[in-house]
Design an enzyme around this catalytic site. Structure first.
Site, mmCIF file in Angstrom:
data_model
loop_
_atom_site.group_PDB
_atom_site.id
_atom_site.type_symbol
_atom_site.label_atom_id
_atom_site.label_comp_id
_atom_site.label_asym_id
_atom_site.label_seq_id
_atom_site.Cartn_x
_atom_site.Cartn_y
_atom_site.Cartn_z
ATOM 1 N N HIS A 72 0.820 -1.218 0.000
ATOM 2 C CA HIS A 72 0.000 0.000 0.000
ATOM 3 C C HIS A 72 0.848 1.259 0.000
ATOM 4 C CE1 HIS A 72 -4.003 -1.745 0.632
ATOM 5 N NE2 HIS A 72 -3.405 -2.643 1.383
ATOM 6 N N THR A 93 12.825 -8.635 3.268
ATOM 7 C CA THR A 93 12.472 -7.419 2.535
ATOM 8 C C THR A 93 12.991 -7.414 1.102
ATOM 9 O OG1 THR A 93 14.454 -6.313 3.341
ATOM 10 C CG2 THR A 93 12.435 -6.047 4.644
ATOM 11 N N ARG A 140 19.108 -11.013 6.512
ATOM 12 C CA ARG A 140 20.380 -10.939 5.782
ATOM 13 C C ARG A 140 20.915 -12.350 5.620
ATOM 14 N NH1 ARG A 140 20.343 -5.939 5.308
ATOM 15 N NH2 ARG A 140 20.583 -4.359 6.873
#
Length: 187
Positions: free
Chosen positions: A115, A162, A177
């Site tokens: 969004h 991410t 990571r």
């Protein structure tokens, strides 16, 4: 004799669980777009758009799994031998493909839309592909910016992913990571 008594005490619960599994599996076979041979569902699995779901053979989907999309008809394709554990949420707004022999641990969340910076803006769909033999750990969150998780990757418990994860990588943390490389897995 004691063992027989213990067995008989557990029997009604086992029978009820098996009947629930059988009933839920029959219901999903009748309503989903496609379900492969040997795939089973526990009671309490929910698909918002069952016709847009294709599930391969030999899959097992635990109670509390929820599959939903914010807009339109979104698709979910699950390969063979996939296990999705309790309370997993799969967002299919952008479309989601899960490869063969993947394991998604309890309470993981996978998003395929964003969004932006405003919660009421129109969702931006993002296609997501999860490779073959992937293991997504307990309570991991896969955000929409991660579009691909490569074959045989491992996502650590509680990780927030991410960005894309390369094949064979072991990732953990917030943000996740690369912390290692998985040994070659026999095909």
């Amino acid at each position: 004799m004691r063992d027989l008594i213990l067995l008989l005490r557990r029997l009604p619960g086992q029978i009820l669980r098996r009947l629930g599994l059988w009933r839920a599996t029959l219901w999903h076979r009748a309503h989903l777009g496609q379900v492969g041979a040997g795939s089973r569902f526990q009671p309490g699995v929910r698909f918002d758009d069952p016709g847009a779901v294709q599930i391969g053979a030999g899959c097992y989907i635990w109670r509390g799994v929820a599959v939903s999309a914010e807009t339109g008809r979104a698709g979910l394709r699950i390969g063979d031998g996939v296990q999705i554990n309790r309370d997993v949420h799969l967002d299919t707004t952008g479309g989601l493909v899960i490869g063969d022999d993947t394991l998604i641990s309890e309470a993981a969340v996978i998003y395929t839309h964003d969004h932006g910076l405003h919660p009421w803006s129109v969702p931006e769909p993002m296609v997501k592909t999860i490779g073959t033999g992937v293991w997504i750990g307990l309570r991991a969150v896969i955000l929409p910016q991660c579009r691909r998780i490569g074959d045989h990757a491992v996502i650590g418990a509680g990780s927030v992913v991410t960005r894309d994860v390369p094949a064979g990588a072991v990732v953990a943390g917030n943000p996740a990571r690369i912390i290692g490389q998985r040994a070659k897995v026999a095909a």
